[in-house]
Design a protein around this motif. Structure first.
Motif, mmCIF file in Angstrom:
data_model
loop_
_atom_site.group_PDB
_atom_site.id
_atom_site.type_symbol
_atom_site.label_atom_id
_atom_site.label_comp_id
_atom_site.label_asym_id
_atom_site.label_seq_id
_atom_site.Cartn_x
_atom_site.Cartn_y
_atom_site.Cartn_z
ATOM 1 N N MET A 1 0.851 -1.197 0.000
ATOM 2 C CA MET A 1 0.000 0.000 0.000
ATOM 3 C C MET A 1 0.885 1.243 0.000
ATOM 4 O O MET A 1 1.805 1.363 0.793
ATOM 5 N N PHE A 2 0.595 2.150 -0.938
ATOM 6 C CA PHE A 2 1.343 3.401 -1.021
ATOM 7 C C PHE A 2 0.477 4.571 -0.548
ATOM 8 O O PHE A 2 -0.713 4.604 -0.798
ATOM 9 N N ILE A 3 1.080 5.522 0.155
ATOM 10 C CA ILE A 3 0.386 6.746 0.529
ATOM 11 C C ILE A 3 0.973 7.883 -0.302
ATOM 12 O O ILE A 3 2.197 8.059 -0.347
ATOM 13 N N LYS A 52 11.663 19.666 2.564
ATOM 14 C CA LYS A 52 11.158 18.383 2.089
ATOM 15 C C LYS A 52 11.124 17.355 3.218
ATOM 16 O O LYS A 52 11.026 16.152 2.989
ATOM 17 N N GLU A 53 11.244 17.861 4.427
ATOM 18 C CA GLU A 53 11.297 16.960 5.567
ATOM 19 C C GLU A 53 9.896 16.717 6.129
ATOM 20 O O GLU A 53 9.123 17.648 6.329
ATOM 21 N N ILE A 54 9.607 15.454 6.417
ATOM 22 C CA ILE A 54 8.299 15.094 6.981
ATOM 23 C C ILE A 54 8.513 14.221 8.213
ATOM 24 O O ILE A 54 9.575 13.603 8.379
ATOM 25 N N SER A 55 7.508 14.203 9.094
ATOM 26 C CA SER A 55 7.548 13.246 10.192
ATOM 27 C C SER A 55 6.489 12.190 9.910
ATOM 28 O O SER A 55 5.410 12.500 9.388
ATOM 29 N N VAL A 56 6.831 10.965 10.218
ATOM 30 C CA VAL A 56 5.933 9.833 9.972
ATOM 31 C C VAL A 56 5.794 9.091 11.291
ATOM 32 O O VAL A 56 6.774 8.585 11.835
ATOM 33 N N ALA A 87 11.863 11.932 7.789
ATOM 34 C CA ALA A 87 12.373 11.510 6.492
ATOM 35 C C ALA A 87 12.376 12.682 5.523
ATOM 36 O O ALA A 87 11.677 13.674 5.719
ATOM 37 N N VAL A 88 13.198 12.529 4.507
ATOM 38 C CA VAL A 88 13.266 13.543 3.460
ATOM 39 C C VAL A 88 12.618 12.958 2.210
ATOM 40 O O VAL A 88 12.907 11.832 1.822
ATOM 41 N N THR A 89 11.723 13.714 1.625
ATOM 42 C CA THR A 89 11.055 13.241 0.413
ATOM 43 C C THR A 89 11.789 13.746 -0.814
ATOM 44 O O THR A 89 12.696 14.575 -0.723
ATOM 45 N N ASP A 104 14.338 4.320 2.759
ATOM 46 C CA ASP A 104 14.120 3.554 1.531
ATOM 47 C C ASP A 104 12.634 3.273 1.301
ATOM 48 O O ASP A 104 12.250 2.770 0.269
ATOM 49 N N TYR A 105 11.790 3.603 2.298
ATOM 50 C CA TYR A 105 10.351 3.377 2.148
ATOM 51 C C TYR A 105 9.667 4.553 1.448
ATOM 52 O O TYR A 105 8.463 4.543 1.260
ATOM 53 N N ILE A 106 10.454 5.587 1.142
ATOM 54 C CA ILE A 106 9.880 6.689 0.389
ATOM 55 C C ILE A 106 10.428 6.661 -1.023
ATOM 56 O O ILE A 106 11.633 6.638 -1.244
ATOM 57 N N ASP A 107 9.495 6.596 -1.966
ATOM 58 C CA ASP A 107 9.868 6.520 -3.364
ATOM 59 C C ASP A 107 9.262 7.739 -4.043
ATOM 60 O O ASP A 107 8.060 7.793 -4.261
ATOM 61 N N GLY A 108 10.096 8.706 -4.304
ATOM 62 C CA GLY A 108 9.582 9.946 -4.890
ATOM 63 C C GLY A 108 8.636 10.604 -3.908
ATOM 64 O O GLY A 108 9.041 10.979 -2.812
ATOM 65 N N TYR A 109 7.357 10.693 -4.259
ATOM 66 C CA TYR A 109 6.384 11.323 -3.364
ATOM 67 C C TYR A 109 5.373 10.308 -2.846
ATOM 68 O O TYR A 109 4.245 10.640 -2.511
ATOM 69 N N HIS A 110 5.809 9.065 -2.778
ATOM 70 C CA HIS A 110 4.950 8.009 -2.249
ATOM 71 C C HIS A 110 5.639 7.328 -1.085
ATOM 72 O O HIS A 110 6.848 7.115 -1.113
ATOM 73 N N LEU A 111 4.828 7.002 -0.086
ATOM 74 C CA LEU A 111 5.353 6.295 1.070
ATOM 75 C C LEU A 111 4.881 4.843 0.981
ATOM 76 O O LEU A 111 3.682 4.578 0.887
#
Ligand code: ZN
Ligand code: ZN
Length: 175
Positions: A1-3, A52-56, A87-89, A104-111
């Motif tokens: 599942m991608f977010i 481009k930093e996010i918290s998950v 993480a940095v997107t 490595d769980y972030i691929d471009g703009y998908h988690l």
């Protein structure tokens, strides 16, 4: 599942707060694969930090089926996974700072929820699993589960000279 992270990264920086199913159903690690069952939905929150930093952050509970270290019978091991990550997107690895980690769980703009959870489950993986504290294990000769019964194997740890005497007794009994 991608977010899809584009809402978080848009001008409005709209946070994401969702519950999604965990599609991951086995861990392909040495000695495995180990099956995962009774998985709760993954509750996951994504918020913008800066640039481009996010918290998950998130949580998930599940049961991993892991063989007992001594007798190899499958044991249901409940795992409560909680995580809080920065993480940095995007693909700009240069922006990776000390507060962020390899993501490595972030691929471009998908988690990738399954990849993220795979990493987290691995971190929480129990080092030793026993079906019960006093598990007797299995006979190293015939494989009998010694919790379920005894076997007729000779105890090879005995002095070899003793086996001569045992043979004498056996022959005696057969007469
Ligand atoms: Zn056991
Ligand atoms: Zn045996």
């Amino acid at each position: 599942m991608f977010i899809d992270l584009s809402d978080v990264l848009s001008e409005q920086h709209k946070p994401i707060d969702v519950s999604v199913p965990l599609e991951l159903d086995e861990m392909k690690i040495p000695g495995g694969p180990y099956f995962l069952k009774e998985k709760s939905p993954v509750h996951i929150k994504v918020e913008h930090v800066k640039g481009k930093e996010i918290s998950v952050t998130g949580e998930c509970s599940l049961i991993a089926v892991i063989p007992c270290d001594r007798c190899l019978e499958p044991v249901d091991v409940p795992l409560d996974i909680r995580f809080e990550k920065h993480a940095v997107t995007g693909k700009d690895q240069a922006e990776q700072t000390e507060e962020t980690e390899e993501s490595d769980y972030i691929d471009g703009y998908h988690l990738d929820v399954d990849k993220l959870l795979y990493n987290e489950i691995l971190i929480g993986w129990p080092a030793k699993v026993l079906c019960k504290d006093d598990c007797k294990g299995i006979c190293s000769t015939c494989g009998q589960n010694l919790n379920e019964g005894t076997c007729d194997c000779e105890d090879t740890s005995l002095d070899p000279r003793m086996s001569v005497i045992r043979d004498v007794f056996k022959n005696f009994k057969e007469v």
